[in-house]
Design a protein around this motif. Structure first.
Motif, PDB file in Angstrom:
ATOM      1  N   PHE A 140     -17.107 -20.952 -26.322  1.00 12.87           N
ATOM      2  CA  PHE A 140     -16.078 -21.747 -26.511  1.00 12.87           C
ATOM      3  C   PHE A 140     -17.070 -23.264 -26.449  1.00 12.87           C
ATOM      4  O   PHE A 140     -16.651 -24.176 -27.346  1.00 12.87           O
ATOM      5  N   TYR A 141     -17.743 -23.294 -25.570  1.00 11.95           N
ATOM      6  CA  TYR A 141     -18.569 -24.504 -25.691  1.00 11.95           C
ATOM      7  C   TYR A 141     -19.468 -24.766 -27.026  1.00 11.95           C
ATOM      8  O   TYR A 141     -19.565 -25.870 -27.363  1.00 11.95           O
ATOM      9  N   GLN A 142     -20.315 -23.671 -27.322  1.00  8.03           N
ATOM     10  CA  GLN A 142     -20.804 -23.780 -28.502  1.00  8.03           C
ATOM     11  C   GLN A 142     -19.926 -24.153 -29.662  1.00  8.03           C
ATOM     12  O   GLN A 142     -20.373 -24.981 -30.532  1.00  8.03           O
TER      13      GLN A 142
ATOM     14  N   LYS B 287      -5.848 -20.000 -22.605  1.00 10.31           N
ATOM     15  CA  LYS B 287      -7.191 -20.233 -21.805  1.00 10.31           C
ATOM     16  C   LYS B 287      -8.274 -19.296 -22.924  1.00 10.31           C
ATOM     17  O   LYS B 287      -7.963 -18.257 -23.104  1.00 10.31           O
ATOM     18  N   PRO B 288      -9.416 -19.985 -23.008  1.00  7.23           N
ATOM     19  CA  PRO B 288     -10.430 -19.534 -23.920  1.00  7.23           C
ATOM     20  C   PRO B 288     -10.977 -18.330 -23.040  1.00  7.23           C
ATOM     21  O   PRO B 288     -11.011 -18.070 -21.987  1.00  7.23           O
ATOM     22  N   GLN B 289     -11.377 -17.316 -23.832  1.00  3.71           N
ATOM     23  CA  GLN B 289     -11.665 -15.960 -23.337  1.00  3.71           C
ATOM     24  C   GLN B 289     -13.108 -16.015 -22.859  1.00  3.71           C
ATOM     25  O   GLN B 289     -13.339 -15.493 -21.707  1.00  3.71           O
ATOM     26  N   LYS B 290     -14.060 -16.717 -23.413  1.00  4.06           N
ATOM     27  CA  LYS B 290     -15.515 -16.792 -23.248  1.00  4.06           C
ATOM     28  C   LYS B 290     -15.931 -18.314 -23.203  1.00  4.06           C
ATOM     29  O   LYS B 290     -16.085 -19.032 -24.414  1.00  4.06           O
ATOM     30  N   ARG B 291     -16.173 -18.952 -22.074  1.00  2.00           N
ATOM     31  CA  ARG B 291     -16.500 -20.301 -21.766  1.00  2.00           C
ATOM     32  C   ARG B 291     -17.578 -20.560 -22.708  1.00  2.00           C
ATOM     33  O   ARG B 291     -17.781 -21.724 -23.072  1.00  2.00           O
ATOM     34  N   ARG B 292     -18.495 -19.806 -22.511  1.00  2.00           N
ATOM     35  CA  ARG B 292     -20.155 -20.028 -23.256  1.00  2.00           C
ATOM     36  C   ARG B 292     -19.641 -20.299 -24.788  1.00  2.00           C
ATOM     37  O   ARG B 292     -20.264 -21.133 -25.456  1.00  2.00           O
TER      38      ARG B 292
ATOM     39  N   LEU C 105     -17.555 -25.994 -29.389  1.00  2.00           N
ATOM     40  CA  LEU C 105     -16.786 -27.340 -29.198  1.00  2.00           C
ATOM     41  C   LEU C 105     -18.031 -28.106 -29.645  1.00  2.00           C
ATOM     42  O   LEU C 105     -17.563 -29.314 -30.251  1.00  2.00           O
TER      43      LEU C 105
ATOM     44  N   ASN D 157      -6.885 -20.073 -30.798  1.00  2.00           N
ATOM     45  CA  ASN D 157      -7.495 -20.571 -29.596  1.00  2.00           C
ATOM     46  C   ASN D 157      -9.047 -20.628 -30.141  1.00  2.00           C
ATOM     47  O   ASN D 157      -9.624 -21.780 -29.835  1.00  2.00           O
TER      48      ASN D 157
ATOM     49  N   PRO E 199     -11.036 -25.752 -30.119  1.00  2.00           N
ATOM     50  CA  PRO E 199     -12.394 -26.945 -30.044  1.00  2.00           C
ATOM     51  C   PRO E 199     -12.184 -28.217 -30.969  1.00  2.00           C
ATOM     52  O   PRO E 199     -12.618 -29.106 -30.711  1.00  2.00           O
TER      53      PRO E 199
END
Length: 246
Positions: free
Chosen positions: A27-29, A20-25, A31, A129, A134
């Motif tokens: 990770f989204y950037q 599981k990614p540690q920080k979603r924000r 991606l 990860n 991503p």
């Protein structure tokens, strides 16, 4: 290191990638950046090659079917099958393996030799990860769209080639495209695309992440990554065809 050891190391890498990614924000950037680098920047070359290769397939089919007993609609039928079954999913993914694979290996490999990956690990970040997941998600979601576009442009390129060359009528070509259309062929092509996309994202990442040495080693790893990704795509293509179409 033997091939079996490489395979074991590859699957161990995947185990760390899918945590599981540690920080979603963050990770989204990452991606969104990978969608642009791996997908959007590949649109031009895929569109260009698909259009002209579709025209070449239609022209070669027309030139080889010169018997008056064979209807011109067979040209559209043969072009449709060739483009959907093999050209779009397999040939385009091999092109992407060369373009995208070398980029992935060189970018991750450069981070390895400059110790940026070691810095991420020191900060407690799961570097695999952060760097690889991503890329996998971007490839899995964007490449099916890219290959679907390649199918459409390839078939359209065949129609344009026939109209401009006068070798066959556009109406006959469209009739051939509509003849015996099986939706499963599209599903088959997209299944292959998903498998190939996973290989394009993970095999170069493996070669880049575990590279040792300097810039020369990174260049060598990029070449090896493209070669092995292409080999695995060809092998996977054989087994997928055997399982899905027989």
């Amino acid at each position: 290191m033997t091939y079996l050891e490489h395979v074991g190391k590859y699957f161990m890498m995947l185990k760390r990638v899918f945590r599981k990614p540690q920080k979603r924000r963050v990770f989204y950037q990452a991606l969104m950046k990978e969608v642009e680098d791996l997908g959007i920047k590949s649109l031009g070359i895929i569109m260009f090659i698909s259009f002209f290769i579709g025209g070449v397939i239609a022209l070669q089919t027309a030139l080889n079917l010169d018997s008056p007993f064979i209807p011109d609609s067979l040209i559209g039928f043969a072009a449709k099958r060739s483009i959907i079954l093999e050209f779009a999913p397999t040939f385009c993914c091999i092109i992407l393996a060369g373009k995208v694979g070398s980029y992935i290996t060189s970018s991750i490999g450069t981070m390895r030799v400059t110790e940026q990956i070691d810095a991420l690990e020191v900060m407690g970040i799961n570097s695999l990860n952060f760097l690889v997941l991503p890329k996998i998600i971007a490839a899995l979601f964007f490449y099916p769209f890219l290959i679907t576009l390649a199918m459409a442009l390839g078939i359209f390129g065949g129609w344009i080639a026939g109209v401009l060359s006068g070798l066959f009528a556009g109406t006959d070509y469209i009739t051939g495209i509509q003849t015996d259309f099986k939706p499963f062929l599209i599903v088959y092509a997209l299944i292959k695309t998903i498998i190939f996309s996973f290989l394009i994202a993970t095999v170069p990442s493996y070669h880049g992440y575990y590279v040792k040495g300097g810039s020369i080693a990174v260049g060598r790893a990029s070449t090896q990554a493209v070669v092995w990704t292409t080999i695995l795509i060809v092998i996977a293509n054989y087994f997928l065809t055997q399982m899905l179409l027989t």
